[in-house]
Design an enzyme around this catalytic site. Structure first.
Site, PDB file in Angstrom:
ATOM      1  N   LYS A  53      -8.082   7.472 -18.702  1.00 45.09           N
ATOM      2  CA  LYS A  53      -8.738   8.308 -20.332  1.00 45.09           C
ATOM      3  C   LYS A  53      -7.676   8.081 -21.312  1.00 45.09           C
ATOM      4  CE  LYS A  53     -12.849   8.394 -17.296  1.00 45.09           C
ATOM      5  NZ  LYS A  53     -12.833   9.631 -16.753  1.00 45.09           N
ATOM      6  N   ASP A  66      -7.150  19.614 -13.667  1.00 45.16           N
ATOM      7  CA  ASP A  66      -7.876  18.718 -13.984  1.00 45.16           C
ATOM      8  C   ASP A  66      -7.307  18.245 -15.440  1.00 45.16           C
ATOM      9  OD1 ASP A  66      -8.835  16.134 -15.100  1.00 45.16           O
ATOM     10  OD2 ASP A  66     -10.576  15.663 -13.896  1.00 45.16           O
ATOM     11  N   ARG A 100       0.959  -1.425  -0.207  1.00 47.75           N
ATOM     12  CA  ARG A 100      -0.036   0.265   0.291  1.00 47.75           C
ATOM     13  C   ARG A 100       0.204   0.729  -0.365  1.00 47.75           C
ATOM     14  NH1 ARG A 100      -1.870   1.467   4.743  1.00 47.75           N
ATOM     15  NH2 ARG A 100      -2.571  -0.318   5.304  1.00 47.75           N
ATOM     16  N   TYR A 124     -16.058  17.987 -14.277  1.00 48.82           N
ATOM     17  CA  TYR A 124     -16.670  16.498 -14.196  1.00 48.82           C
ATOM     18  C   TYR A 124     -17.729  16.005 -13.338  1.00 48.82           C
ATOM     19  CZ  TYR A 124     -15.839  10.674 -14.025  1.00 48.82           C
ATOM     20  OH  TYR A 124     -16.017  10.233 -13.919  1.00 48.82           O
TER      21      TYR A 124
HETATM   22  C1  LIG Z   1     -13.442   9.963 -15.300  1.00 43.82           C
HETATM   23  C2  LIG Z   1     -12.862  11.385 -14.808  1.00 43.82           C
HETATM   24  C3  LIG Z   1     -12.415  11.205 -13.943  1.00 43.82           C
HETATM   25  C4  LIG Z   1     -12.906  10.488 -12.628  1.00 43.82           C
HETATM   26  O1  LIG Z   1     -11.863   9.636 -12.804  1.00 43.82           O
HETATM   27  P1  LIG Z   1     -12.128   8.237 -12.823  1.00 43.82           P
HETATM   28  O2  LIG Z   1     -10.942   7.801 -13.338  1.00 43.82           O
HETATM   29  O3  LIG Z   1     -13.406   7.110 -13.761  1.00 43.82           O
HETATM   30  O4  LIG Z   1     -12.408   7.975 -11.251  1.00 43.82           O
HETATM   31  C5  LIG Z   1     -12.030  12.457 -13.497  1.00 43.82           C
HETATM   32  N1  LIG Z   1     -12.482  13.407 -14.301  1.00 43.82           N
HETATM   33  C6  LIG Z   1     -12.145  13.704 -15.325  1.00 43.82           C
HETATM   34  C7  LIG Z   1     -12.491  14.645 -16.379  1.00 43.82           C
HETATM   35  C8  LIG Z   1     -12.723  12.256 -15.994  1.00 43.82           C
HETATM   36  O5  LIG Z   1     -13.210  12.795 -17.013  1.00 43.82           O
END
Ligand SMILES: *Cc1c(COP(=O)(O)O)cnc(C)c1O
Length: 383
Positions: free
Chosen positions: A203, A178, A54, A106
């Protein structure tokens, strides 16, 4: 970190080599998947840098070093998901603190702050960050965090990272960007002055729709220590196989993003000319309100776009049920093209709030298939 004669190596070189020296023991060119929960120690307090998985795992360490290099940061921390990474940053806040976020972030990010951290006494203001003055006006004495997302999801608004990071800094708040939509190949928020970059590595970085992961990258050592403490204390870490999949995805990020951008641009231009399409949101179109800012801040414009059809929600729902190559699915950033209606899918958590996108908005994650096939698929689905 990979360097060429003292000069920092290029993005593609870092993606393939940063944190990924051939294995010292076997020479394995690819970082091994250290599928172990614990590490034998030579004596109490004497070990090779790893104790319990961890706290740290060599596969994860390689990924963290690679992501740090790609974002021009000093360190990276990998998490089990983008939301686990967001949650770790949220844990830097205390009861009574306040944060400012974009009004088009998001949905899960909004939900975490509005429904979980709100209960713990963290106040939230959501503003349209296209106008940096809105951020300045929203700042309070206890504002500790400014949450930027650009381009935004799903409306592809573009936000001036440098201007907002500066407002945050002057107000004594941390700025977080982000960078999931752009990926580190198209945009590096730390270079524009942000304190932290967040990724859902699920992503574009993972890129193959086969893993869920997240990461935070920064430069400040004290911030690293505070976040690493939360990472270990709360334990939202990726397993070694997931870390390895993200690392493997990162190796081809540059070439994939080039094709995502080329296909995204072609699809956006085609949609903009379509008689049944009433609006197209894509930062690469000269008609996009922040096209000039996007050109300054981004290398190219990626594979994400959204649009509206004549006939609104009913037309949108009909269309997304008819595509053959574009799969009707949540998520984004993989090699395969996806389509969705945000309000009915990814953004259900903001329905009925001022953050809700238009009900008829269709979002595309344009993949790297043959672009003519993608356009033909959209043409038959729109009808
Ligand atoms: C998908 C996404 C998240 C969250 O990520 P997860 O891996 O699904 O927890 C945060 N910000 C954006 C812009 C996203 O597209």
């Amino acid at each position: 970190m990979a360097t060429t004669r003292g000069k920092k190596a290029g993005f593609e070189t870092l993606a393939i080599h940063a944190g990924q020296e051939p294995d010292g023991q076997t020479g394995a060119v690819t970082v091994p998947i250290y599928q172990t929960s614990t590490f034998a120690q030579e004596a109490v307090g004497k070990n090779k840098g790893y104790e319990y998985a961890r706290t740290g795992n060599p596969t994860r360490t390689a990924l963290e070093a690679c992501l740090a290099a790609l974002e021009d940061g000093a360190w990276g921390l990998a998490f089990a998901s983008g939301m686990a990474a967001t949650d770790a940053i949220a844990h830097l806040l205390s009861s009574g603190d306040h944060l400012v976020m974009g009004d088009d972030v998001y949905g899960g990010t909004y939900r975490l702050f509005a429904r979980v951290f709100d209960r713990m006494g963290v106040a939230l203001s959501a503003v349209d960050m296209r106008e940096p003055a809105n951020v300045r006006r929203a700042m309070r004495t206890r504002t500790r965090l400014v949450w930027i997302e650009t381009p935004t999801n799903p409306l592809l608004k573009v936000v001036d990272i440098a201007a907002i990071a500066e407002i945050a800094r002057r107000g004594g708040a941390l700025s977080v960007a982000d960078n999931t939509f752009a990926s580190p190949y198209l945009q590096n928020p730390l270079v524009h002055g942000a304190d932290l970059v967040l990724h859902s590595t699920t992503k574009y970085i993972g890129g193959h729709s086969d893993v869920v992961g997240g990461a935070v990258v920064g430069r400040d050592e004290e911030l690293r220590a505070r976040l690493a403490f939360v990472q270990n204390a709360a334990g939202g870490v990726p397993g070694p196989l997931d870390a390895w999949l993200v690392l493997r995805g990162a190796k081809t990020l540059a070439v994939r993003m080039e094709r995502h951008s080329a296909n995204g641009q072609a699809v956006a231009e085609w949609l903009a000319e379509h008689p049944r399409v009433t609006a197209v949101n894509y930062p690469g179109l000269p008609t996009h309100p922040q096209h000039e800012l996007a050109k300054r801040q981004m290398k190219s414009f990626g594979g994400m776009l959204s649009f509206e059809l004549r006939g609104g929600e009913a037309a949108a729902k009909r269309m997304v049920a008819r595509t053959r190559i574009f799969a009707l699915a949540e998520s984004l950033g993989g090699v395969e093209s996806l389509v969705e209606v945000p309000l009915g899918m990814t953004h259900g958590s903001v329905r009925g709030t001022k953050l809700a996108p238009p009900a008829g908005l269709v979002r595309l994650s344009v993949g790297i298939e043959t672009v003519g096939d993608l356009i033909a698929d959209l043409a038959q689905a729109i009808g």
